[in-house]
Design an enzyme around this catalytic site. Structure first.
Site, PDB file in Angstrom:
ATOM      1  N   ASN A  12       0.962  -1.331  -0.094  1.00 13.71           N
ATOM      2  CA  ASN A  12       0.141   0.131   0.016  1.00 13.71           C
ATOM      3  C   ASN A  12       0.975   1.061   0.066  1.00 13.71           C
ATOM      4  O   ASN A  12       1.346   1.682   1.071  1.00 13.71           O
ATOM      5  CB  ASN A  12      -0.935   0.133   1.343  1.00 13.71           C
ATOM      6  CG  ASN A  12      -1.784   1.099   1.376  1.00 13.71           C
ATOM      7  OD1 ASN A  12      -1.859   1.993   0.321  1.00 13.71           O
ATOM      8  ND2 ASN A  12      -2.201   1.364   2.521  1.00 13.71           N
ATOM      9  N   LYS A  40       0.073   4.125  -0.499  1.00 15.98           N
ATOM     10  CA  LYS A  40      -0.741   5.535  -0.081  1.00 15.98           C
ATOM     11  C   LYS A  40      -0.335   6.552  -0.958  1.00 15.98           C
ATOM     12  O   LYS A  40      -0.212   6.559  -2.194  1.00 15.98           O
ATOM     13  CB  LYS A  40      -0.194   5.594   1.518  1.00 15.98           C
ATOM     14  CG  LYS A  40      -0.395   4.658   2.212  1.00 15.98           C
ATOM     15  CD  LYS A  40      -0.184   4.845   3.826  1.00 15.98           C
ATOM     16  CE  LYS A  40      -0.381   3.354   4.594  1.00 15.98           C
ATOM     17  NZ  LYS A  40      -0.468   3.651   6.161  1.00 15.98           N
ATOM     18  N   HIS A  83      -9.665   1.478   4.126  1.00 18.67           N
ATOM     19  CA  HIS A  83      -8.474   1.653   4.771  1.00 18.67           C
ATOM     20  C   HIS A  83      -8.818   2.503   6.153  1.00 18.67           C
ATOM     21  O   HIS A  83      -9.482   3.556   5.960  1.00 18.67           O
ATOM     22  CB  HIS A  83      -7.125   2.341   4.009  1.00 18.67           C
ATOM     23  CG  HIS A  83      -5.937   2.311   4.592  1.00 18.67           C
ATOM     24  ND1 HIS A  83      -5.634   3.111   5.546  1.00 18.67           N
ATOM     25  CD2 HIS A  83      -4.901   1.265   4.549  1.00 18.67           C
ATOM     26  CE1 HIS A  83      -4.328   2.784   6.034  1.00 18.67           C
ATOM     27  NE2 HIS A  83      -4.141   1.705   5.714  1.00 18.67           N
ATOM     28  N   GLU A 107      -7.275   4.918   7.277  1.00 19.29           N
ATOM     29  CA  GLU A 107      -6.949   6.403   7.041  1.00 19.29           C
ATOM     30  C   GLU A 107      -8.256   6.981   6.381  1.00 19.29           C
ATOM     31  O   GLU A 107      -8.510   8.072   6.616  1.00 19.29           O
ATOM     32  CB  GLU A 107      -5.686   6.725   6.100  1.00 19.29           C
ATOM     33  CG  GLU A 107      -4.480   6.262   7.042  1.00 19.29           C
ATOM     34  CD  GLU A 107      -3.254   5.906   6.466  1.00 19.29           C
ATOM     35  OE1 GLU A 107      -3.104   5.964   5.156  1.00 19.29           O
ATOM     36  OE2 GLU A 107      -2.403   5.134   7.282  1.00 19.29           O
ATOM     37  N   GLU A 126      -6.021  -4.627  10.283  1.00 13.58           N
ATOM     38  CA  GLU A 126      -4.709  -3.568  10.360  1.00 13.58           C
ATOM     39  C   GLU A 126      -5.246  -2.637  11.712  1.00 13.58           C
ATOM     40  O   GLU A 126      -5.942  -1.744  11.656  1.00 13.58           O
ATOM     41  CB  GLU A 126      -4.760  -2.802   9.345  1.00 13.58           C
ATOM     42  CG  GLU A 126      -4.424  -3.229   8.107  1.00 13.58           C
ATOM     43  CD  GLU A 126      -3.573  -2.316   7.043  1.00 13.58           C
ATOM     44  OE1 GLU A 126      -2.479  -2.545   6.752  1.00 13.58           O
ATOM     45  OE2 GLU A 126      -4.412  -1.382   6.616  1.00 13.58           O
ATOM     46  N   GLY A 144       2.080   2.327  10.774  1.00 11.58           N
ATOM     47  CA  GLY A 144       2.909   3.432  10.634  1.00 11.58           C
ATOM     48  C   GLY A 144       3.600   3.928  12.037  1.00 11.58           C
ATOM     49  O   GLY A 144       4.196   4.891  12.229  1.00 11.58           O
ATOM     50  N   SER A 170       2.925  -1.996  10.658  1.00 10.38           N
ATOM     51  CA  SER A 170       4.236  -1.867  10.730  1.00 10.38           C
ATOM     52  C   SER A 170       5.103  -3.246  10.439  1.00 10.38           C
ATOM     53  O   SER A 170       6.079  -3.606  11.066  1.00 10.38           O
ATOM     54  CB  SER A 170       4.672  -1.616  12.503  1.00 10.38           C
ATOM     55  OG  SER A 170       4.062  -0.206  12.765  1.00 10.38           O
TER      56      SER A 170
HETATM   57  P1  PGA Z   1       2.421   0.458   7.621  1.00 10.83           P
HETATM   58  O1  PGA Z   1       1.165   0.801   6.935  1.00 10.83           O
HETATM   59  O2  PGA Z   1       3.018  -0.841   6.930  1.00 10.83           O
HETATM   60  O3  PGA Z   1       3.223   1.475   7.097  1.00 10.83           O
HETATM   61  O4  PGA Z   1       2.369   0.331   9.040  1.00 10.83           O
HETATM   62  C1  PGA Z   1       0.318  -0.398   6.575  1.00 10.83           C
HETATM   63  C2  PGA Z   1      -1.043   0.234   6.124  1.00 10.83           C
HETATM   64  O5  PGA Z   1      -1.412   1.048   6.455  1.00 10.83           O
HETATM   65  O6  PGA Z   1      -1.645  -0.335   5.279  1.00 10.83           O
END
Ligand code: PGA
Length: 275
Positions: free
Chosen positions: A31, A33, A116, A118, A187, A193, A232
């Site tokens: 992903n 983003k 997602h 976000e 997630e 993140g 992460s």
């Molecule tokens: P990350 O993000 O691996 O940077 O924690 C995962 C995601 O948001 O899909």
């Protein structure tokens, strides 16, 4: 025949072959983003196209919308597939800024992310909206990766199971028996993140719980649900999480932006005895 149809045929064939050998498909999804430039995208795709990828790994890239045509042009479909990070819940019309499932299909997308955290947090996407987006994607032959997850407060208070069940129930209500065609990405919001990651025991328990919720819809008895872990994930922890039961792959953000680290993850998961 369109690229997407060929891709789906190839994957179905591979899945059948793997099943006959008693193996399973493992998904590594990236992903990106709102990151990467056109130039960075091209060099990433070029390098990935030249990478040796075992057939039991299904690599799915989720670049930003403008880079989907580059993926369509540059990826070898038997090794790496791709999709969008979001999809509109409507078919077409006066919805400025939205991208429809038909348009994604035109760009050769086999997958799309939906819900997602976000998008849920910053753009007010409710579980009902996410469910309608997933259903729309399915209508156009695109596999939705439905993202679910709890906040830290919900984890600490113990309410996380109810939260996850609510998110899955909403998708089931709209997608019904087609839910089995979707991929679920678990997630935890607090792990995205942050570098903070649940223990493998917590991941195992939560994935089993999600699997049980999915299997509890009796009209879908028997399907093989696919559940990814995200939050992460990186080169240092991927091998510990990969063998956990009911973990069918990863959705990776930060560690998927550098082709070296993404390739390293692929390499680690290609090693004998890892999965
Ligand atoms: P990350 O993000 O691996 O940077 O924690 C995962 C995601 O948001 O899909």
């Amino acid at each position: 025949m369109e690229r997407r149809e060929i891709e789906q045929l190839v994957r179905t064939h591979m899945k059948q072959k793997l099943e006959a050998e008693g193996k399973r498909e493992y998904i590594i999804a990236a992903n990106w983003k709102m990151n990467m430039s056109a130039k960075e995208t091209r060099s990433f795709l070029k390098e990935l196209s030249d990478t040796n990828i075992p057939e039991y790994l299904n690599i799915i890239l989720f670049p930003p919308f403008p880079y989907l045509p580059a993926a369509q042009k540059m990826l070898r479909y038997e090794a790496v597939t791709y999709g969008a990070q979001d999809v509109a819940e409507k078919d077409k019309g006066a919805y400025t800024g939205e991208v429809s499932a038909a348009m994604l299909a035109d760009c050769g997308c086999s997958y799309t992310l939906t819900g997602h955290s976000e998008r849920r947090a910053y753009y007010g996407e409710t579980s009902d909206i996410v469910a309608r987006k997933a259903s729309k994607a399915l209508e156009y032959g695109i596999v939705p990766v439905i993202c679910i997850g709890e906040t830290l407060e919900e984890r600490r208070s113990g309410a996380y199971k109810e939260v996850l069940k609510g998110q899955i129930d909403a998708a089931e209500k709209v997608c019904q028996e087609k839910l089995a065609q979707c991929i679920i990405a678990y997630e935890p919001v607090w792990a995205i993140g942050t570098g903070v990651i649940p223990t493998t025991k917590e991941i195992g328990e939560t994935h089993r719980y999600i699997h049980d919720v999915l299997a509890s819809y009796d009209k879908h008895a028997g399907p093989e649900f696919r559940i990814l872990y995200g939050g992460s994930v990186n080169e240092n922890n991927v091998r510990d999480i990969a063998p956990v039961p009911f973990v069918d792959g990863f959705l990776i953000g930060g560690a998927s932006l550098k082709v070296e680290s993404f390739k390293n993850i692929i390499k680690l998961l290609s090693l004998d005895g890892c999965l």
